[in-house]
Design a protein around this motif. Structure first.
Motif, PDB file in Angstrom:
ATOM      1  N   ALA A   8       0.814  -1.217   0.000  1.00 25.57           N
ATOM      2  CA  ALA A   8       0.000   0.000   0.000  1.00 25.57           C
ATOM      3  C   ALA A   8       0.847   1.266   0.000  1.00 25.57           C
ATOM      4  CB  ALA A   8      -0.934  -0.006   1.212  1.00 25.57           C
ATOM      5  N   HIS A   9       2.038   1.183   0.579  1.00 22.41           N
ATOM      6  CA  HIS A   9       2.884   2.384   0.695  1.00 22.41           C
ATOM      7  C   HIS A   9       3.700   2.661  -0.563  1.00 22.41           C
ATOM      8  CE1 HIS A   9       5.678  -0.932   1.526  1.00 22.41           C
ATOM      9  NE2 HIS A   9       6.593  -0.134   1.023  1.00 22.41           N
ATOM     10  N   ALA A 322      11.802  -2.541  -9.893  1.00 21.69           N
ATOM     11  CA  ALA A 322      11.208  -1.418 -10.622  1.00 21.69           C
ATOM     12  C   ALA A 322       9.779  -1.154 -10.151  1.00 21.69           C
ATOM     13  CB  ALA A 322      11.234  -1.694 -12.124  1.00 21.69           C
ATOM     14  N   ALA A 323       9.026  -2.218  -9.858  1.00 18.06           N
ATOM     15  CA  ALA A 323       7.661  -2.056  -9.363  1.00 18.06           C
ATOM     16  C   ALA A 323       7.634  -1.353  -8.012  1.00 18.06           C
ATOM     17  CB  ALA A 323       6.981  -3.419  -9.262  1.00 18.06           C
ATOM     18  N   MET A 324       8.756  -1.413  -7.297  1.00 18.83           N
ATOM     19  CA  MET A 324       8.886  -0.741  -6.004  1.00 18.83           C
ATOM     20  C   MET A 324       9.496   0.645  -6.149  1.00 18.83           C
ATOM     21  SD  MET A 324      10.361  -4.163  -4.122  1.00 18.83           S
ATOM     22  CE  MET A 324      10.990  -3.282  -2.694  1.00 18.83           C
ATOM     23  N   GLY A 325       9.736   1.080  -7.385  1.00 19.47           N
ATOM     24  CA  GLY A 325      10.321   2.398  -7.619  1.00 19.47           C
ATOM     25  C   GLY A 325      11.823   2.425  -7.554  1.00 19.47           C
ATOM     26  N   GLN A 326      12.452   1.253  -7.636  1.00 18.72           N
ATOM     27  CA  GLN A 326      13.899   1.158  -7.494  1.00 18.72           C
ATOM     28  C   GLN A 326      14.496   0.680  -8.812  1.00 18.72           C
ATOM     29  OE1 GLN A 326      14.596   2.348  -4.345  1.00 18.72           O
ATOM     30  NE2 GLN A 326      12.364   2.382  -4.283  1.00 18.72           N
TER      31      GLN A 326
END
Length: 386
Positions: A8-9, A322-326
């Motif tokens: 969620a975050h 990448a899905a986690m923004g990394q």
């Protein structure tokens, strides 16, 4: 046992560049790009060019003269090759990965009599094998830190063995991910030319290449090389020594580079090298704790190239990050699934290494890997303080 993290975050995550280039850039470096447009022929522009060149030489630690090109590191390497090596000369290219292979392809494209000394990806190069191949050669093309495999080749041993076999050999080293990152002493090791680029260890946006020439090799530079005009390093070096450039440079990036170099030069090179080594060792330790050990037997401090656990691929790990923004990277073709690559080059410190260890835990948990929570972070912390 690990548990898949609550996602969620995720929209609140800070996007990170944890790939081996381009890298994170410091705010004060980015601020240089927001200045009103400066002119490269104005006195301030001339002084900034000279300042950046001096800092590049200082970071190398040897009295090599720096040329700054408005190009990638590949463009800088091309200029170095064409400006030191006559048409048709014999060139030896030692390769064991994507980027070292590029230099052999380049030499062949320009019609040089090219000898390839190849090892499988992930292995380290053999100094004597390379030295034997350099008999009668004009130039050796060698990669120090192989970004595609995470191997740090023994440039010192390779250069010394090759020089003993062929004292007149010109040695051009790809230091694109070792300059400002790994121990690099070209004068002591007998390396004539070091090539690098702005988007790696110097933590500047992409767009600049660097060629650093030893005093001795400058006497052997070719005047008006037939295959080079924009990348004529003989003309470029003479101009930049006088504070000028034959072409319009990316002067905004040169301002940014000068600022970025101040951070690297704020400590002795040995401290810089040791801290980068510790950061990458921390990433390797974190990966190992999760069942993802390093691929290469002699690892580079520039990048952790890790082999995912059985049942996972490098592309799957990179996609999950990448899905986690990394933003990490899988392997280079044809090894996209063999490995994944993470790095703390650029504007990052040891606490970023701890953060990446935690990020890897979340990514691996989401991918269904079983491990003890905190194992990767603890392993990274032990490596940082070992």
């Amino acid at each position: 046992m690990s548990e898949a993290p609550d996602r969620a975050h995720t929209p609140l995550n800070r996007t990170r560049l944890i790939a081996p280039g381009p890298v994170e850039v410091a705010p004060d470096v980015l601020a240089q790009l927001a200045q009103p447009q400066m002119h490269h022929r104005a006195q301030d522009g001339i002084e900034k060019l000279m300042e950046a060149r001096a800092k590049l030489s200082q970071l190398l630690g040897d009295p090599y003269d720096a040329v700054i090109t408005t190009s990638s590191g590949t463009g800088a390497f091309e200029g170095a090759l064409l400006s030191t090596t006559p048409a048709g000369a014999r060139v030896v290219n030692a390769q064991a990965g994507k980027f070292s292979e590029r230099w052999g392809e380049m030499a062949q494209r320009f019609g040089y009599d090219t000898t390839l000394v190849a090892r499988p990806w992930g292995e380290v190069l053999d100094p004597q094998e390379i030295a034997d191949a350099t008999r009668g050669a004009h130039t050796l093309l060698i990669t120090h830190s192989e970004t595609s495999t995470g191997a740090l080749h023994d440039l010192e041993a390779i250069a010394r063995a090759a020089r003993a076999q062929n004292p007149d050999l010109i040695i051009i080293a790809d230091g694109i991910t070792s300059y400002g990152v790994a121990e690099l002493r070209p004068a002591a090791w007998g390396v004539d030319v070091i090539v690098s680029g702005s988007q790696k260890g110097t933590a500047t946006p992409p767009g600049l290449g660097f060629v650093l020439f030893s005093p001795g090799v400058q006497e052997r530079l070719i005047r008006n090389p037939g295959n080079a005009f924009y990348l004529d390093m003989t003309r470029e070096l003479a101009g930049q020594k006088a504070g000028s450039t034959p072409q319009t440079p990316a002067i905004n990036l040169i301002y940014a580079l000068s600022t970025a170099l101040d951070r690297l030069l704020s400590v002795p090179r040995e401290v810089l090298w040791a801290e980068q080594r510790r950061k990458t060792d921390a990433l390797i330790a974190a990966g190992t704790a999760l069942g993802a050990p390093a691929w290469a037997p002699r690892t580079s401090p520039a990048v952790a190239v890790l082999t995912p656990p059985a049942g996972l691929t490098g592309r799957q790990v990179a996609a999950q990050l990448a899905a986690m923004g990394q933003r990490a990277l899988p392997g280079q073709a044809p090894h996209e699934d063999t490995v994944f690559r993470v790095s703390t080059m650029g504007y990052a410190d040891r606490y970023d290494a701890l953060g990446i260890a935690g990020i890897l835990e979340d990514a691996f948990a989401a991918l269904g890997v079983s491990f003890e929570r905190g194992a990767a972070v603890n392993a990274a912390w032990q490596a940082l303080n070992g």
